[in-house]
Design a protein around this motif. Structure first.
Motif, PDB file in Angstrom:
ATOM      1  N   SER A 256     -39.682   7.441   3.985  1.00 26.70           N
ATOM      2  CA  SER A 256     -40.246   6.208   3.429  1.00 26.70           C
ATOM      3  C   SER A 256     -39.779   6.089   1.980  1.00 26.70           C
ATOM      4  O   SER A 256     -39.387   7.074   1.358  1.00 26.70           O
ATOM      5  N   SER A 257     -39.758   4.860   1.463  1.00 23.48           N
ATOM      6  CA  SER A 257     -39.297   4.678   0.088  1.00 23.48           C
ATOM      7  C   SER A 257     -40.264   3.743  -0.640  1.00 23.48           C
ATOM      8  O   SER A 257     -40.380   2.559  -0.289  1.00 23.48           O
ATOM      9  N   SER A 258     -40.935   4.273  -1.646  1.00 22.67           N
ATOM     10  CA  SER A 258     -41.887   3.420  -2.365  1.00 22.67           C
ATOM     11  C   SER A 258     -41.115   2.393  -3.207  1.00 22.67           C
ATOM     12  O   SER A 258     -41.598   1.298  -3.462  1.00 22.67           O
ATOM     13  N   PHE A 259     -39.891   2.745  -3.597  1.00 31.68           N
ATOM     14  CA  PHE A 259     -39.040   1.824  -4.350  1.00 31.68           C
ATOM     15  C   PHE A 259     -38.759   0.561  -3.522  1.00 31.68           C
ATOM     16  O   PHE A 259     -38.917  -0.565  -3.982  1.00 31.68           O
ATOM     17  N   ILE A 260     -38.391   0.770  -2.262  1.00 32.42           N
ATOM     18  CA  ILE A 260     -38.122  -0.362  -1.358  1.00 32.42           C
ATOM     19  C   ILE A 260     -39.413  -1.149  -1.122  1.00 32.42           C
ATOM     20  O   ILE A 260     -39.425  -2.376  -1.188  1.00 32.42           O
ATOM     21  N   LYS A 261     -40.494  -0.455  -0.878  1.00 35.12           N
ATOM     22  CA  LYS A 261     -41.763  -1.146  -0.604  1.00 35.12           C
ATOM     23  C   LYS A 261     -42.161  -2.030  -1.787  1.00 35.12           C
ATOM     24  O   LYS A 261     -42.611  -3.161  -1.624  1.00 35.12           O
ATOM     25  N   ARG A 262     -41.979  -1.499  -2.985  1.00 36.96           N
ATOM     26  CA  ARG A 262     -42.347  -2.291  -4.177  1.00 36.96           C
ATOM     27  C   ARG A 262     -41.468  -3.526  -4.301  1.00 36.96           C
ATOM     28  O   ARG A 262     -41.922  -4.609  -4.632  1.00 36.96           O
ATOM     29  N   TYR A 263     -40.185  -3.356  -4.011  1.00 40.42           N
ATOM     30  CA  TYR A 263     -39.285  -4.503  -4.147  1.00 40.42           C
ATOM     31  C   TYR A 263     -39.573  -5.567  -3.077  1.00 40.42           C
ATOM     32  O   TYR A 263     -39.423  -6.760  -3.321  1.00 40.42           O
ATOM     33  N   ILE A 264     -40.014  -5.136  -1.911  1.00 37.86           N
ATOM     34  CA  ILE A 264     -40.373  -6.107  -0.860  1.00 37.86           C
ATOM     35  C   ILE A 264     -41.462  -7.042  -1.401  1.00 37.86           C
ATOM     36  O   ILE A 264     -41.357  -8.270  -1.301  1.00 37.86           O
ATOM     37  N   ALA A 265     -42.479  -6.447  -2.015  1.00 36.25           N
ATOM     38  CA  ALA A 265     -43.597  -7.252  -2.526  1.00 36.25           C
ATOM     39  C   ALA A 265     -43.117  -8.200  -3.636  1.00 36.25           C
ATOM     40  O   ALA A 265     -43.464  -9.385  -3.662  1.00 36.25           O
ATOM     41  N   LEU A 266     -42.272  -7.684  -4.512  1.00 36.82           N
ATOM     42  CA  LEU A 266     -41.777  -8.487  -5.639  1.00 36.82           C
ATOM     43  C   LEU A 266     -40.873  -9.628  -5.154  1.00 36.82           C
ATOM     44  O   LEU A 266     -40.981 -10.775  -5.585  1.00 36.82           O
ATOM     45  N   ASN A 267     -39.986  -9.293  -4.235  1.00 41.39           N
ATOM     46  CA  ASN A 267     -39.039 -10.272  -3.694  1.00 41.39           C
ATOM     47  C   ASN A 267     -39.801 -11.378  -2.957  1.00 41.39           C
ATOM     48  O   ASN A 267     -39.529 -12.578  -3.122  1.00 41.39           O
ATOM     49  N   GLU A 268     -40.795 -10.984  -2.168  1.00 38.21           N
ATOM     50  CA  GLU A 268     -41.567 -11.955  -1.388  1.00 38.21           C
ATOM     51  C   GLU A 268     -42.290 -12.930  -2.324  1.00 38.21           C
ATOM     52  O   GLU A 268     -42.273 -14.138  -2.127  1.00 38.21           O
ATOM     53  N   LYS A 269     -42.898 -12.364  -3.347  1.00 34.16           N
ATOM     54  CA  LYS A 269     -43.654 -13.203  -4.288  1.00 34.16           C
ATOM     55  C   LYS A 269     -42.739 -14.235  -4.967  1.00 34.16           C
ATOM     56  O   LYS A 269     -43.079 -15.413  -5.086  1.00 34.16           O
ATOM     57  N   ASN A 270     -41.565 -13.797  -5.342  1.00 31.05           N
ATOM     58  CA  ASN A 270     -40.660 -14.684  -6.071  1.00 31.05           C
ATOM     59  C   ASN A 270     -39.886 -15.641  -5.177  1.00 31.05           C
ATOM     60  O   ASN A 270     -39.525 -16.737  -5.608  1.00 31.05           O
ATOM     61  N   LEU A 271     -39.630 -15.221  -3.968  1.00 33.00           N
ATOM     62  CA  LEU A 271     -38.935 -16.106  -3.025  1.00 33.00           C
ATOM     63  C   LEU A 271     -39.793 -17.348  -2.750  1.00 33.00           C
ATOM     64  O   LEU A 271     -39.303 -18.477  -2.766  1.00 33.00           O
ATOM     65  N   ILE A 272     -41.084 -17.120  -2.531  1.00 28.61           N
ATOM     66  CA  ILE A 272     -41.999 -18.231  -2.241  1.00 28.61           C
ATOM     67  C   ILE A 272     -41.975 -19.265  -3.375  1.00 28.61           C
ATOM     68  O   ILE A 272     -42.066 -20.473  -3.143  1.00 28.61           O
TER      69      ILE A 272
END
Ligand code: GLC
Length: 418
Positions: A256-272
């Motif tokens: 698992s990668s917490s780095f990837i998980k964090r970026y998923i949340a950030l990317n999702e927030k900004n994409l919207i």
């Protein structure tokens, strides 16, 4: 139907070289292309798993040390393509281009693994694939978002895969063409030039490319120095989906990668934030000129594919998509026919592309089954009628561009066999 299935398999076999598959068997694209190969691998997975994994392995064999997977791999030193391997002059293990393309591969690998119901033990056999995909997605975060804004940039229109889309008209309009350019196009001799990008587009493509080459394709410099730097809704949507699917794949191999998980949340927030729910419009950010561009492109709806958690946004996206294609007989026009930049026959400025339909379908199937099924049926009908062309008119269904186009065959198989 049965005949078209047979023909689709034959088309892929005919386009296959020893370890990878050409986008078409004509002279138009004589190499391995990044997102084409991912779609092709998915197509194969429906009837020949060996070819599918070989296609992926060959694509990954061209990965750069820093993690980038190039948009073209020149396994054979063919001079019939412009710009050819000499003009790019890069790639160590495999000659390649110096830019990338939409990272569809992560999602394709997940689909294959899920559909085949591979056991944990078997999935571990593909550890190296997953590891390489992880390195590629980390490369995007590191070099295409060095300021940690949560959104990824593309540095050349070719990176999007929708080369001459009107999305790039404004960002490209400021690029001064290098007066010493020397190159000879071949594409417009093979396909009717009225369907291909204009000379001015190509002049700019090659100008940007030469400039990237002058900087030795150093990823640390390119983000700041490239003549083109755009945050595109479609590209970020594919990227977000890829991250989510990588997260899934890592889980399959007990990583698992917490780095990837964090970026998923950030990317999702900004994409919207790039979708205005009230006005129902999307905007791309042109970072070079510090402006926004708003073009009604089907690629904006790739947001459905990224499986956003926000149900209201998803509902609005679907509402807006229904409006986008309301009047068309053939789905989906790449650019809304109501927009002034729409051109019925010119490449990414209007025609229907099967890979776009597939991406949209994947996004719809768990959100609006009825609409998704309609997209699936209409895509299948179009391909059965006009066969595996590169693109099609949304008005008449006319097939255009290359014949025997691999991803149209591969994705037709994927639509019909699943
Ligand atoms: C064109 C398309 C691109 C595709 C390539 C090979 O450049 O715009 O999306 O990957 O051809 O088919």
């Amino acid at each position: 139907m049965k005949n078209t299935i047979k023909l689709a398999k034959k088309t892929l076999f005919n386009n296959r070289r020893s370890k990878y598959t050409l986008p078409t068997n004509t002279k138009l694209y004589p190499a391995q292309w990044n997102w084409d190969s991912a779609f092709i691998a998915l197509g194969y997975s429906n009837f020949n798993l060996n070819y599918s994994f070989k296609e992926i392995e060959t694509l990954l064999s061209g990965q750069w040390e820093d993690g980038m997977i190039p948009h073209i791999l020149f396994h054979i030193k063919d001079l019939n393509y412009t710009p050819n391997f000499k003009a790019w002059n890069c790639g160590k293990k495999v000659s390649s281009s110096g830019i990338t393309q939409p990272p569809i591969l992560a999602s394709v690998l997940r689909l294959i693994i899920e559909r085949q119901k591979l056991s944990k033990k078997k999935i571990k056999k593909y550890y190296s694939f997953i590891f390489k995909i992880k390195k590629c997605l980390e490369w995007f975060i590191k070099y295409r978002d060095p300021k940690k804004t949560g959104l990824i940039s593309i540095l050349h229109p070719w990176e999007s895969g929708y080369d001459n889309s009107p999305l790039w008209d404004k960002p490209m309009s400021n690029i001064k063409i290098d007066m010493k350019l020397k190159y000879k196009r071949k594409d417009n001799k093979i396909v009717d030039s009225s369907q291909r990008p204009l000379k001015i587009d190509y002049d700019r493509y090659v100008t940007i490319k030469n400039h990237l080459r002058e900087m030795n394709y150093d990823p640390k410099k390119l983000y700041y120095k490239s003549k083109f730097n755009v945050v595109d809704v479609g590209f970020n949507s594919i990227f977000l989906k890829a991250l989510k699917d990588l997260d899934f794949l890592l889980d399959c191999i007990d990583e698992s990668s917490s780095f990837i998980k964090r970026y998923i949340a950030l990317n999702e927030k900004n994409l919207i934030k790039l979708f205005n729910t009230k006005k129902m419009i999307f905007k791309n950010k042109d970072l070079k000129n510090n402006t926004f561009t708003k073009i009604p492109s089907i690629t904006n709806f790739f947001m459905l594919y990224s499986d956003l958690k926000n149900k209201t946004v998803n509902r609005n996206l679907i509402k807006s998509l229904k409006k986008y294609c309301k009047k068309e007989k053939y789905l989906f026009p790449s650019i809304s026919p109501d927009h002034k930049s729409f051109e019925e026959k010119r490449y990414w400025r209007g025609p229907v592309w099967i890979n776009c339909n597939w991406i949209i379908y994947q996004g719809l199937k768990n959100k609006d089954k009825k609409f998704a099924e309609m997209v699936r049926k209409r895509t299948i009908n179009l391909v059965e009628k006009k066969k595996f062309r590169e693109y099609y008119s949304c008005k008449s269904g006319q097939g255009m561009g290359a014949k025997n186009f691999s991803w149209s065959a591969a994705l037709y198989l994927d639509f019909i066999l699943n």
